[in-house]
Design a protein around this motif. Structure first.
Motif, mmCIF file in Angstrom:
data_model
loop_
_atom_site.group_PDB
_atom_site.id
_atom_site.type_symbol
_atom_site.label_atom_id
_atom_site.label_comp_id
_atom_site.label_asym_id
_atom_site.label_seq_id
_atom_site.Cartn_x
_atom_site.Cartn_y
_atom_site.Cartn_z
ATOM 1 N N LEU A 183 61.056 -33.648 -29.617
ATOM 2 C CA LEU A 183 60.849 -34.466 -28.491
ATOM 3 C C LEU A 183 59.299 -34.875 -28.495
ATOM 4 O O LEU A 183 59.140 -35.791 -27.765
ATOM 5 C CB LEU A 183 60.924 -33.018 -27.217
ATOM 6 N N ASP A 184 58.459 -34.353 -29.055
ATOM 7 C CA ASP A 184 57.155 -35.231 -29.165
ATOM 8 C C ASP A 184 57.672 -35.573 -29.904
ATOM 9 O O ASP A 184 56.650 -37.223 -29.102
ATOM 10 C CB ASP A 184 56.265 -34.604 -30.347
ATOM 11 N N SER A 185 58.520 -36.695 -30.557
ATOM 12 C CA SER A 185 57.961 -37.986 -30.821
ATOM 13 C C SER A 185 58.932 -39.043 -29.885
ATOM 14 O O SER A 185 58.408 -40.773 -29.963
ATOM 15 C CB SER A 185 59.323 -37.976 -32.503
ATOM 16 N N GLU A 186 59.281 -38.538 -28.866
ATOM 17 C CA GLU A 186 59.894 -39.195 -27.656
ATOM 18 C C GLU A 186 58.749 -39.199 -26.565
ATOM 19 O O GLU A 186 58.941 -39.913 -25.757
ATOM 20 C CB GLU A 186 61.527 -38.759 -27.147
ATOM 21 N N GLY A 187 57.082 -38.391 -26.840
ATOM 22 C CA GLY A 187 56.973 -37.808 -25.797
ATOM 23 C C GLY A 187 56.488 -37.519 -25.282
ATOM 24 O O GLY A 187 56.029 -37.731 -24.018
ATOM 25 N N LEU A 188 57.998 -36.701 -25.330
ATOM 26 C CA LEU A 188 57.686 -35.471 -23.497
ATOM 27 C C LEU A 188 57.308 -34.132 -24.061
ATOM 28 O O LEU A 188 57.260 -33.792 -25.213
ATOM 29 C CB LEU A 188 59.404 -35.858 -23.559
ATOM 30 N N ASP A 242 67.189 -37.054 -27.508
ATOM 31 C CA ASP A 242 68.208 -37.346 -28.202
ATOM 32 C C ASP A 242 68.368 -36.196 -29.194
ATOM 33 O O ASP A 242 67.283 -35.866 -29.871
ATOM 34 C CB ASP A 242 67.755 -38.701 -29.016
ATOM 35 N N VAL A 243 68.946 -35.082 -28.505
ATOM 36 C CA VAL A 243 69.308 -34.008 -29.111
ATOM 37 C C VAL A 243 70.085 -33.964 -30.653
ATOM 38 O O VAL A 243 70.646 -32.745 -31.570
ATOM 39 C CB VAL A 243 69.863 -33.008 -28.261
ATOM 40 N N ARG A 244 71.048 -35.059 -30.233
ATOM 41 C CA ARG A 244 71.846 -35.376 -31.906
ATOM 42 C C ARG A 244 70.373 -35.860 -33.191
ATOM 43 O O ARG A 244 71.343 -35.216 -33.635
ATOM 44 C CB ARG A 244 73.053 -36.903 -32.143
ATOM 45 N N ALA A 245 69.545 -36.003 -33.044
ATOM 46 C CA ALA A 245 68.444 -36.334 -33.885
ATOM 47 C C ALA A 245 68.298 -34.492 -34.565
ATOM 48 O O ALA A 245 67.462 -34.752 -35.311
ATOM 49 C CB ALA A 245 67.209 -36.988 -33.616
ATOM 50 N N MET A 276 68.961 -14.370 -37.193
ATOM 51 C CA MET A 276 68.100 -14.560 -35.896
ATOM 52 C C MET A 276 67.014 -15.378 -35.404
ATOM 53 O O MET A 276 66.759 -16.125 -34.828
ATOM 54 C CB MET A 276 69.100 -13.885 -34.745
ATOM 55 N N PRO A 277 66.253 -14.455 -35.728
ATOM 56 C CA PRO A 277 65.291 -14.939 -36.076
ATOM 57 C C PRO A 277 64.896 -15.720 -36.425
ATOM 58 O O PRO A 277 64.611 -17.108 -36.102
ATOM 59 C CB PRO A 277 63.811 -13.351 -36.044
ATOM 60 N N GLU A 278 64.342 -16.357 -38.085
ATOM 61 C CA GLU A 278 64.644 -17.689 -38.593
ATOM 62 C C GLU A 278 65.061 -18.673 -37.711
ATOM 63 O O GLU A 278 64.932 -19.737 -37.578
ATOM 64 C CB GLU A 278 64.301 -17.488 -40.047
ATOM 65 N N ALA A 279 66.330 -18.603 -37.228
ATOM 66 C CA ALA A 279 66.927 -19.621 -37.078
ATOM 67 C C ALA A 279 66.786 -19.784 -35.509
ATOM 68 O O ALA A 279 66.443 -20.911 -35.461
ATOM 69 C CB ALA A 279 68.732 -18.906 -36.604
ATOM 70 N N GLU A 280 66.008 -19.040 -35.040
ATOM 71 C CA GLU A 280 65.460 -19.312 -33.525
ATOM 72 C C GLU A 280 64.448 -20.404 -33.370
ATOM 73 O O GLU A 280 63.986 -21.429 -32.864
ATOM 74 C CB GLU A 280 64.999 -18.206 -32.848
ATOM 75 N N GLU A 281 63.008 -19.440 -34.396
ATOM 76 C CA GLU A 281 62.407 -20.552 -35.077
ATOM 77 C C GLU A 281 62.442 -22.166 -35.220
ATOM 78 O O GLU A 281 61.867 -23.364 -35.043
ATOM 79 C CB GLU A 281 60.905 -20.015 -35.970
ATOM 80 N N THR A 282 64.152 -22.513 -36.478
ATOM 81 C CA THR A 282 64.387 -23.249 -36.939
ATOM 82 C C THR A 282 64.841 -25.073 -36.240
ATOM 83 O O THR A 282 64.159 -25.357 -36.456
ATOM 84 C CB THR A 282 65.285 -23.138 -38.119
ATOM 85 N N LEU A 283 65.321 -24.124 -35.207
ATOM 86 C CA LEU A 283 65.678 -24.166 -34.482
ATOM 87 C C LEU A 283 64.867 -25.228 -33.435
ATOM 88 O O LEU A 283 64.522 -26.580 -33.140
ATOM 89 C CB LEU A 283 67.110 -23.961 -33.840
ATOM 90 N N LEU A 284 64.052 -24.810 -32.305
ATOM 91 C CA LEU A 284 63.329 -25.207 -31.459
ATOM 92 C C LEU A 284 62.173 -25.297 -32.163
ATOM 93 O O LEU A 284 61.618 -26.662 -31.732
ATOM 94 C CB LEU A 284 62.801 -23.502 -31.255
ATOM 95 N N ASN A 285 61.570 -25.492 -33.601
ATOM 96 C CA ASN A 285 60.106 -26.080 -33.952
ATOM 97 C C ASN A 285 61.208 -27.613 -33.947
ATOM 98 O O ASN A 285 60.696 -28.815 -33.697
ATOM 99 C CB ASN A 285 60.496 -25.776 -35.034
ATOM 100 N N ALA A 286 62.678 -27.797 -34.682
ATOM 101 C CA ALA A 286 63.037 -29.278 -34.613
ATOM 102 C C ALA A 286 63.870 -29.801 -33.759
ATOM 103 O O ALA A 286 63.896 -30.941 -33.084
ATOM 104 C CB ALA A 286 64.849 -29.324 -35.484
#
Length: 337
Positions: free
Chosen positions: A332-337, A292-295, A317-327
């Motif tokens: 993915l962690d919450s879905e057990g993947l 679920d990438v919408r979440a 860009m540097p902060e946006a990259e970190e923020t996006l990939l962390n989200a």
């Protein structure tokens, strides 16, 4: 099968409500979200054909313009890119494929309180922004699909320019009938459109064989830059301001690139991060299956669908990259993947 039987039972009430509502409007501005994709353009064109058949006065509003790769679609009228020098003063707005005023662009968002409005959409995240009526159906594959049902509820045949407009919306928002939203209802509607003369193969050909050399160069550069994160489950690619300048490409030339990232073996989610201006970045997310990438997008004040979402990050860009990939990693962690 009678054409009206193509409307799935769960959609009939909404289609009939919107068909009845459109009979009561006039002097209408038809609009969708900024930087419109194939479904937005197809839905607007379909709406124009419906309003014309109902003998209502309307104009299309597109900002900043109809993308070049979608310009092959015949429109039922001029596509205005500004609300200045209009053929008439609008009293109504028909808002399509968009769930919030700011996604309409500032010019129309500022005028919206002056207008009665109807909203037809298939995105998750709200009940609609229409002041006089809303039909929001996240189960629909495309807003153009809903417009087809409105036309059928109004007793209009799905043929000619109307059929082509609906076909464009279906093809683009189902990824050429590859995404999980390609339901039996969608295929039945597509079959009916083809039976009525819609050139499905021709639409696909115009979409798939309309690349500029600049787009080819841009994709080549980004293909080299793309990387895998999180053990190969996430594909990521940043797009910097200089990339478009260097290749002569347009923002619309990025359409479809994030889907290519998702096709890498083992990737569960793909992310494209585009620098729009210093301190402002747009992101697009794609996934497959239950991811679920919408979440993840919603956590960043974005939105969309389970397998396709996006939003804006007002940071470098540097902060946006970190923020996006962390989200994305948290989801993915919450879905057990």
């Amino acid at each position: 099968m009678q054409p009206s039987e193509l409307i799935p039972e769960r959609f009939r009430d909404g289609a009939q409500r919107m068909a009845a509502a459109l009979r009561g409007v006039d002097r209408v501005v038809v609009a969708a979200h900024v930087n419109p994709d194939g479904d937005a353009v197809g839905a607007m064109a379909a709406a124009g054909h419906i309003l014309r058949a109902l003998d209502r006065e309307f104009f299309l509003y597109v900002t900043p313009r109809v993308p070049q790769d979608l310009s092959f679609l015949p429109l039922p009228g001029t596509a205005h890119t500004t609300l200045e020098r209009l053929p008439f003063t609008p009293r109504w707005a028909l808002l399509l494929d968009c769930g919030e005023p700011r996604r309409l662009g500032q010019e129309l968002a500022d005028r919206l309180p002056e207008l009665e409005s109807l909203n037809i959409d298939h995105h998750l995240g709200g009940d609609g922004m229409g002041s006089a009526g809303n039909w929001v159906e996240p189960q629909a594959a495309a807003t153009a699909q809903l417009m087809a049902y409105v036309a059928l509820a109004a007793g209009l045949p799905l043929e000619g320019g109307l059929a082509t407009a609906v076909t464009l919306g279906l093809v683009t928002d189902t990824g050429g009938f590859r995404h999980g939203n390609t339901s039996a209802d969608v295929l039945r509607l597509a079959a009916h459109l083809v039976e009525k003369g819609s050139d499905l193969a021709g639409v696909r050909e115009k979409l798939d064989s309309n690349w500029s050399q600049a787009r080819m160069h841009l994709w080549g550069e980004l293909m080299r830059r793309a990387e895998l994160r999180r053990g190969g489950t996430v594909a990521f690619c940043p797009v910097r301001l200089d990339d478009l300048r260097a290749t002569g490409a347009l923002k619309e030339d990025l359409e479809g690139f994030v889907e290519q990232l998702r096709q890498l073996r083992g990737v569960r989610a793909a992310a494209l991060l585009r620098e729009d201006a210093p301190g402002c970045c747009k992101f697009s997310l794609r996934s497959c299956g239950t991811v679920d990438v919408r979440a993840a997008a919603a956590a960043l004040d974005g939105g969309g669908h389970r397998n396709a979402a996006g939003g804006t990050l007002r940071m470098g860009m540097p902060e946006a990259e970190e923020t996006l990939l962390n989200a994305l990693a948290r989801e993915l962690d919450s879905e057990g993947l």
